[in-house]
Design a protein around this motif. Structure first.
Motif, mmCIF file in Angstrom:
data_model
loop_
_atom_site.group_PDB
_atom_site.id
_atom_site.type_symbol
_atom_site.label_atom_id
_atom_site.label_comp_id
_atom_site.label_asym_id
_atom_site.label_seq_id
_atom_site.Cartn_x
_atom_site.Cartn_y
_atom_site.Cartn_z
ATOM 1 N N LEU A 14 49.216 32.330 33.042
ATOM 2 C CA LEU A 14 49.366 31.152 33.894
ATOM 3 C C LEU A 14 49.513 31.535 35.359
ATOM 4 C CD1 LEU A 14 49.866 28.139 34.351
ATOM 5 C CD2 LEU A 14 52.280 28.557 33.861
ATOM 6 N N GLY A 15 50.249 32.613 35.589
ATOM 7 C CA GLY A 15 50.590 33.019 36.951
ATOM 8 C C GLY A 15 49.418 33.188 37.868
ATOM 9 N N SER A 16 48.312 33.645 37.345
ATOM 10 C CA SER A 16 47.172 33.936 38.197
ATOM 11 C C SER A 16 46.422 32.680 38.603
ATOM 12 C CB SER A 16 46.236 34.910 37.483
ATOM 13 O OG SER A 16 45.755 34.307 36.297
ATOM 14 N N ALA A 17 46.894 31.546 38.195
ATOM 15 C CA ALA A 17 46.176 30.310 38.511
ATOM 16 C C ALA A 17 46.776 29.638 39.741
ATOM 17 C CB ALA A 17 46.237 29.358 37.325
ATOM 18 N N PRO A 18 45.941 29.182 40.666
ATOM 19 C CA PRO A 18 46.441 28.500 41.843
ATOM 20 C C PRO A 18 46.770 27.040 41.514
ATOM 21 C CG PRO A 18 44.082 28.857 42.045
ATOM 22 C CD PRO A 18 44.473 29.324 40.695
ATOM 23 N N ASP A 19 46.364 26.611 40.357
ATOM 24 C CA ASP A 19 46.512 25.213 39.972
ATOM 25 C C ASP A 19 47.317 25.139 38.679
ATOM 26 O OD1 ASP A 19 44.692 26.561 38.502
ATOM 27 O OD2 ASP A 19 42.987 25.417 39.235
ATOM 28 N N ARG A 20 48.516 25.641 38.775
ATOM 29 C CA ARG A 20 49.339 25.753 37.572
ATOM 30 C C ARG A 20 49.535 24.427 36.855
ATOM 31 N NH1 ARG A 20 53.295 30.328 37.779
ATOM 32 N NH2 ARG A 20 54.751 28.909 36.795
ATOM 33 N N GLU A 21 49.768 23.381 37.621
ATOM 34 C CA GLU A 21 50.055 22.111 36.957
ATOM 35 C C GLU A 21 48.860 21.597 36.152
ATOM 36 O OE1 GLU A 21 52.307 19.297 39.100
ATOM 37 O OE2 GLU A 21 53.805 20.817 39.593
ATOM 38 N N ALA A 22 47.679 21.772 36.710
ATOM 39 C CA ALA A 22 46.483 21.341 35.984
ATOM 40 C C ALA A 22 46.346 22.126 34.689
ATOM 41 C CB ALA A 22 45.238 21.539 36.860
ATOM 42 N N LEU A 27 36.161 43.207 38.688
ATOM 43 C CA LEU A 27 34.974 42.621 39.294
ATOM 44 C C LEU A 27 34.571 41.346 38.555
ATOM 45 C CD1 LEU A 27 32.788 42.672 41.346
ATOM 46 C CD2 LEU A 27 31.529 44.334 39.978
ATOM 47 N N GLU A 28 34.628 41.389 37.260
ATOM 48 C CA GLU A 28 34.315 40.191 36.471
ATOM 49 C C GLU A 28 35.234 39.051 36.891
ATOM 50 O OE1 GLU A 28 32.815 42.006 32.199
ATOM 51 O OE2 GLU A 28 34.953 41.833 32.550
ATOM 52 N N ARG A 29 36.467 39.384 37.046
ATOM 53 C CA ARG A 29 37.461 38.393 37.466
ATOM 54 C C ARG A 29 37.103 37.812 38.839
ATOM 55 N NH1 ARG A 29 41.108 35.417 34.963
ATOM 56 N NH2 ARG A 29 41.796 34.070 36.642
ATOM 57 N N ALA A 30 36.765 38.677 39.761
ATOM 58 C CA ALA A 30 36.426 38.232 41.114
ATOM 59 C C ALA A 30 35.222 37.299 41.082
ATOM 60 C CB ALA A 30 36.147 39.438 42.006
ATOM 61 N N MET A 37 34.210 35.454 38.529
ATOM 62 C CA MET A 37 34.615 34.176 37.940
ATOM 63 C C MET A 37 35.364 33.332 38.960
ATOM 64 S SD MET A 37 33.304 33.932 35.027
ATOM 65 C CE MET A 37 33.994 32.325 34.672
ATOM 66 N N ASP A 38 36.225 33.949 39.720
ATOM 67 C CA ASP A 38 36.977 33.198 40.720
ATOM 68 C C ASP A 38 36.033 32.512 41.697
ATOM 69 O OD1 ASP A 38 39.503 33.598 39.763
ATOM 70 O OD2 ASP A 38 39.915 35.365 40.980
ATOM 71 N N LEU A 39 35.020 33.223 42.126
ATOM 72 C CA LEU A 39 34.063 32.629 43.069
ATOM 73 C C LEU A 39 33.290 31.500 42.406
ATOM 74 C CD1 LEU A 39 32.823 35.800 44.924
ATOM 75 C CD2 LEU A 39 34.139 33.881 45.862
ATOM 76 N N LEU A 40 32.879 31.716 41.182
ATOM 77 C CA LEU A 40 32.124 30.671 40.487
ATOM 78 C C LEU A 40 33.005 29.441 40.295
ATOM 79 C CD1 LEU A 40 30.094 32.644 37.803
ATOM 80 C CD2 LEU A 40 29.319 31.688 39.975
ATOM 81 N N TRP A 41 34.258 29.652 40.077
ATOM 82 C CA TRP A 41 35.160 28.513 39.881
ATOM 83 C C TRP A 41 35.395 27.766 41.184
ATOM 84 C CZ3 TRP A 41 38.299 32.054 36.257
ATOM 85 C CH2 TRP A 41 37.965 31.772 34.921
ATOM 86 N N GLU A 42 35.394 28.499 42.275
ATOM 87 C CA GLU A 42 35.567 27.845 43.574
ATOM 88 C C GLU A 42 34.387 26.971 43.936
ATOM 89 O OE1 GLU A 42 36.403 30.346 46.927
ATOM 90 O OE2 GLU A 42 38.059 31.304 45.835
ATOM 91 N N VAL A 48 27.055 42.267 35.964
ATOM 92 C CA VAL A 48 28.312 41.602 35.633
ATOM 93 C C VAL A 48 28.037 40.180 35.153
ATOM 94 C CG1 VAL A 48 30.423 40.680 36.634
ATOM 95 C CG2 VAL A 48 29.714 43.000 37.137
ATOM 96 N N LEU A 49 27.128 39.509 35.820
ATOM 97 C CA LEU A 49 26.817 38.134 35.416
ATOM 98 C C LEU A 49 26.244 38.096 33.996
ATOM 99 C CD1 LEU A 49 25.376 36.746 38.749
ATOM 100 C CD2 LEU A 49 27.383 35.887 37.524
ATOM 101 N N SER A 50 25.398 39.057 33.674
ATOM 102 C CA SER A 50 24.855 39.096 32.314
ATOM 103 C C SER A 50 25.973 39.265 31.299
ATOM 104 C CB SER A 50 23.862 40.255 32.175
ATOM 105 O OG SER A 50 22.732 40.011 32.961
ATOM 106 N N ARG A 51 26.885 40.162 31.617
ATOM 107 C CA ARG A 51 27.982 40.388 30.677
ATOM 108 C C ARG A 51 28.834 39.145 30.530
ATOM 109 N NH1 ARG A 51 29.542 46.430 32.954
ATOM 110 N NH2 ARG A 51 27.778 47.514 31.986
ATOM 111 N N LEU A 52 29.079 38.485 31.622
ATOM 112 C CA LEU A 52 29.877 37.253 31.549
ATOM 113 C C LEU A 52 29.123 36.184 30.765
ATOM 114 C CD1 LEU A 52 31.303 37.148 35.172
ATOM 115 C CD2 LEU A 52 32.574 37.536 33.061
ATOM 116 N N GLU A 53 27.808 36.184 30.910
ATOM 117 C CA GLU A 53 27.010 35.222 30.144
ATOM 118 C C GLU A 53 27.140 35.521 28.650
ATOM 119 O OE1 GLU A 53 22.808 35.542 30.556
ATOM 120 O OE2 GLU A 53 22.454 33.397 30.326
ATOM 121 N N LYS A 54 27.039 36.792 28.320
ATOM 122 C CA LYS A 54 27.158 37.175 26.911
ATOM 123 C C LYS A 54 28.523 36.780 26.348
ATOM 124 C CE LYS A 54 25.644 41.174 26.119
ATOM 125 N NZ LYS A 54 25.483 42.646 25.961
#
Lengths: 124, 124
Positions: free
Chosen positions: A93-101, B7-10, B12-17, B54-60
């Motif tokens: 949970l901690g790594s999320a900027p949107d904990r409440e969501a 890197l995978e995490r980074a 994903m973070d960008l894709l989520w933004e 990395v994107l391929s791996r995340l897709e898999k």
DNA sequence: AACGTTTTTCTACACTTCGTAGAACTCCCA
DNA sequence: TGGGAGTTCTACGAAGTGTAGAAAAACGTT
């Protein structure tokens, strides 16, 4: 620093089940029992050194403590399983900027009984 | 099947933004920006092929979806970050035979504001 | 249709973690 | 002080990850 391998997990499970600190040999035996039910062909039991290696790694990870005073060293989990699991959940949970969501989604998924428990725990 | 590398995490973070699907090149640029602030010596930017791998791996892994119709393929996250995080939390909780005890510890740790939110979410 | 550019896929390698255990070393009792 | 029980060292293979070059595919232009 969160995930454990299958064997590490199995060892932790056994340590959590036992309130008392136990030796590597005891663990080896318990691990053999555990798998003998699952596997048909009575898989060869692990070597004690294997268990010791895993225990050392778990110790380095801070999950296990060892009594060096007794001759066959005895090992036990540093924290209870509940505490450990709760900590893991917080870590996620901690790594999320949107904990409440996140919490909203999470709450939506627990069982009705658990929701009731949560309500009580949250008081009033 | 839970943990991601740095890197995978980074990525994903960008894709989520980004609400919109974006290309590997765009991602590469964003990743460079991101690290240029942190690092003093302006680290060499990643190769595009690295991002694509990395994107391929995340897709898999089922975390990313790609539009193959457009020429530079465009990528986006399959689920929102909140959903993904909540799922992870459930995964962690799921392996516990004593879910309620874990929840109790967990609840004890969230902030007062969050507890309030939870109370509302749980209704009555 | 052929060329050059852009994009994607293949292949590869180093590094880390984990399961696994033999070899070597340490302790202690008889 | 010799031998067995226990512990530490060392090692190796498999999987996952960061990283990217080489090769292949696709596309726009002449």
């Amino acid at each position: 620093m969160a995930t454990l391998g299958d064997l590490e997990r199995a060892v932790m499970d056994l340590l959590w089940e036992h309130q008392e600190a136990i030796t590597a040999n005891t663990l080896r035996d318990l691990l053999s029992q555990r798998t003998s039910g699952t596997n048909s062909a009575e898989a060869r039991p692990l070597a004690v050194t294997t268990v010791l290696t895993v225990l050392s790694r778990l110790e380095k990870k801070g999950l296990v403590e060892r009594e060096r005073s007794t001759r066959p060293h005895r090992y036990c989990a540093v924290t209870s399983r509940e505490d450990h699991t709760a900590e893991l959940m917080l870590e996620v949970l901690g790594s999320a900027p949107d904990r409440e969501a996140v919490l909203a989604r999470f709450i939506g998924t627990v069982s009705a009984g658990e929701a009731e428990t949560l309500r009580k725990l949250l008081g009033r």
